[in-house]
Motif scaffolding. Structure first.
Motif, PDB file in Angstrom:
ATOM      1  N   SER A  87       0.765  -1.214  -0.078  1.00 17.05           N
ATOM      2  CA  SER A  87      -0.033  -0.062   0.044  1.00 17.05           C
ATOM      3  C   SER A  87       0.939   1.247  -0.144  1.00 17.05           C
ATOM      4  O   SER A  87       1.987   1.373   0.568  1.00 17.05           O
ATOM      5  N   ILE A  88       0.410   2.285  -0.323  1.00 14.58           N
ATOM      6  CA  ILE A  88       0.907   3.563  -0.155  1.00 14.58           C
ATOM      7  C   ILE A  88      -0.195   4.624   0.331  1.00 14.58           C
ATOM      8  O   ILE A  88      -1.443   4.422  -0.133  1.00 14.58           O
ATOM      9  N   ARG A  89       0.485   5.577   0.993  1.00 10.66           N
ATOM     10  CA  ARG A  89      -0.361   6.627   1.438  1.00 10.66           C
ATOM     11  C   ARG A  89       0.454   7.935   1.424  1.00 10.66           C
ATOM     12  O   ARG A  89       1.492   8.060   2.265  1.00 10.66           O
ATOM     13  N   PHE A  90       0.006   8.889   0.560  1.00 13.32           N
ATOM     14  CA  PHE A  90       0.796  10.249   0.621  1.00 13.32           C
ATOM     15  C   PHE A  90      -0.195  11.384   0.909  1.00 13.32           C
ATOM     16  O   PHE A  90      -1.358  11.466   0.053  1.00 13.32           O
ATOM     17  N   ALA A  91       0.062  12.604   1.393  1.00 15.64           N
ATOM     18  CA  ALA A  91      -0.532  13.676   1.513  1.00 15.64           C
ATOM     19  C   ALA A  91       0.259  14.342   0.305  1.00 15.64           C
ATOM     20  O   ALA A  91       1.627  14.298   0.164  1.00 15.64           O
ATOM     21  N   LEU A  92      -0.443  14.900  -0.748  1.00  8.61           N
ATOM     22  CA  LEU A  92      -0.159  15.593  -1.737  1.00  8.61           C
ATOM     23  C   LEU A  92      -0.089  17.045  -1.568  1.00  8.61           C
ATOM     24  O   LEU A  92      -1.289  17.514  -1.175  1.00  8.61           O
ATOM     25  N   SER A  93       0.854  18.036  -1.788  1.00  4.86           N
ATOM     26  CA  SER A  93       0.684  19.241  -2.224  1.00  4.86           C
ATOM     27  C   SER A  93       1.339  19.740  -3.294  1.00  4.86           C
ATOM     28  O   SER A  93       2.443  19.162  -3.736  1.00  4.86           O
ATOM     29  N   LEU A 104      -3.036  10.743  -1.660  1.00  7.74           N
ATOM     30  CA  LEU A 104      -2.890   9.599  -2.694  1.00  7.74           C
ATOM     31  C   LEU A 104      -2.985   8.326  -1.811  1.00  7.74           C
ATOM     32  O   LEU A 104      -1.991   8.257  -0.944  1.00  7.74           O
ATOM     33  N   GLU A 105      -3.938   7.426  -2.041  1.00  5.68           N
ATOM     34  CA  GLU A 105      -3.958   6.256  -1.185  1.00  5.68           C
ATOM     35  C   GLU A 105      -4.333   5.125  -1.971  1.00  5.68           C
ATOM     36  O   GLU A 105      -5.257   5.257  -2.801  1.00  5.68           O
ATOM     37  N   ALA A 106      -3.641   3.841  -1.781  1.00  9.55           N
ATOM     38  CA  ALA A 106      -4.034   2.659  -2.805  1.00  9.55           C
ATOM     39  C   ALA A 106      -3.596   1.576  -2.087  1.00  9.55           C
ATOM     40  O   ALA A 106      -2.517   1.553  -1.443  1.00  9.55           O
ATOM     41  N   ALA A 107      -4.133   0.400  -2.173  1.00  8.40           N
ATOM     42  CA  ALA A 107      -3.641  -0.964  -1.759  1.00  8.40           C
ATOM     43  C   ALA A 107      -3.405  -1.564  -3.206  1.00  8.40           C
ATOM     44  O   ALA A 107      -3.836  -1.164  -4.396  1.00  8.40           O
ATOM     45  N   THR A 108      -2.146  -2.372  -3.193  1.00  9.54           N
ATOM     46  CA  THR A 108      -1.682  -3.031  -4.405  1.00  9.54           C
ATOM     47  C   THR A 108      -0.963  -4.289  -4.059  1.00  9.54           C
ATOM     48  O   THR A 108      -0.825  -4.236  -2.935  1.00  9.54           O
ATOM     49  N   THR A 109      -1.046  -5.147  -5.110  1.00  8.28           N
ATOM     50  CA  THR A 109      -0.289  -6.176  -5.129  1.00  8.28           C
ATOM     51  C   THR A 109       0.986  -6.057  -5.882  1.00  8.28           C
ATOM     52  O   THR A 109       1.438  -7.258  -6.577  1.00  8.28           O
ATOM     53  N   ARG A 163       4.119   0.894   2.145  1.00  8.53           N
ATOM     54  CA  ARG A 163       4.168  -0.466   2.973  1.00  8.53           C
ATOM     55  C   ARG A 163       4.731  -1.565   1.947  1.00  8.53           C
ATOM     56  O   ARG A 163       4.131  -1.740   0.977  1.00  8.53           O
ATOM     57  N   ALA A 164       5.787  -2.048   2.259  1.00  4.79           N
ATOM     58  CA  ALA A 164       6.557  -3.101   1.482  1.00  4.79           C
ATOM     59  C   ALA A 164       7.051  -4.080   2.289  1.00  4.79           C
ATOM     60  O   ALA A 164       7.488  -3.891   3.615  1.00  4.79           O
TER      61      ALA A 164
END
Length: 157
Positions: free
Chosen positions: A62-68, A77-82, A126-127
């Protein structure tokens, strides 16, 4: 057999064994925006480049970022990924974002004037190594710029 020949053979064999096993290095991954495309509805399509600097494949969960942009918070920006990325390689994760009004104005101004757009991503990836164990969070903070792409309206790289 002469002692120096035996020593030479042992040294070569130990060198080849060391090369064959290799070192497993897990390094912190990083991320950056590779491309921002502004849609007709004002929403953004973002290509997030995930970089694996490890010597082994890494599984990104997963990723989670505050974007400015331009110093203004525009969204998360938030996503779960494989996604699994090979050693010392990168891959792209495409994300959609409905940016804040300020973000839309900053992007529209940069595109109209042909200027660069400063951005910051601040958050976590998250990795985990692909072949073992549980994932952990890696903190990422990246300041960079995107510039309009000539001939591609609404696109910045």
């Amino acid at each position: 057999m002469k002692p120096w020949k035996l020593l030479t053979i042992l040294l070569i064999a130990s060198f080849l064994t060391a090369c064959a096993t290799g070192q497993r290095r897990v390094s912190e991954p990083t991320a950056s925006l590779q491309q921002l495309s502004v849609g007709a509805d004002g929403n953004w399509s973002l290509d997030l480049r995930l970089q694996n600097y490890s010597s082994i494949p890494m599984r990104f969960e997963s990723i989670r970022f505050a974007l400015s942009v331009g110093g203004e918070a525009v969204g998360t920006l938030e996503a779960a990924t494989t996604l699994t990325i090979g050693p010392e390689s990168a891959d792209i994760l495409n994300l959609r974002l409905a940016p804040s009004a300020e973000g839309r104005l900053h992007a529209a101004d940069a595109l109209a004037s042909g200027r660069s757009l400063n951005y910051r991503i601040d958050g976590t990836i998250r990795a985990a190594p692909d072949d073992r164990g549980s994932a952990r969070d890696y903190t990422v903070r990246r300041d960079s710029t995107l510039s309009p792409v000539p001939g591609l309206p609404g696109v910045m790289r």
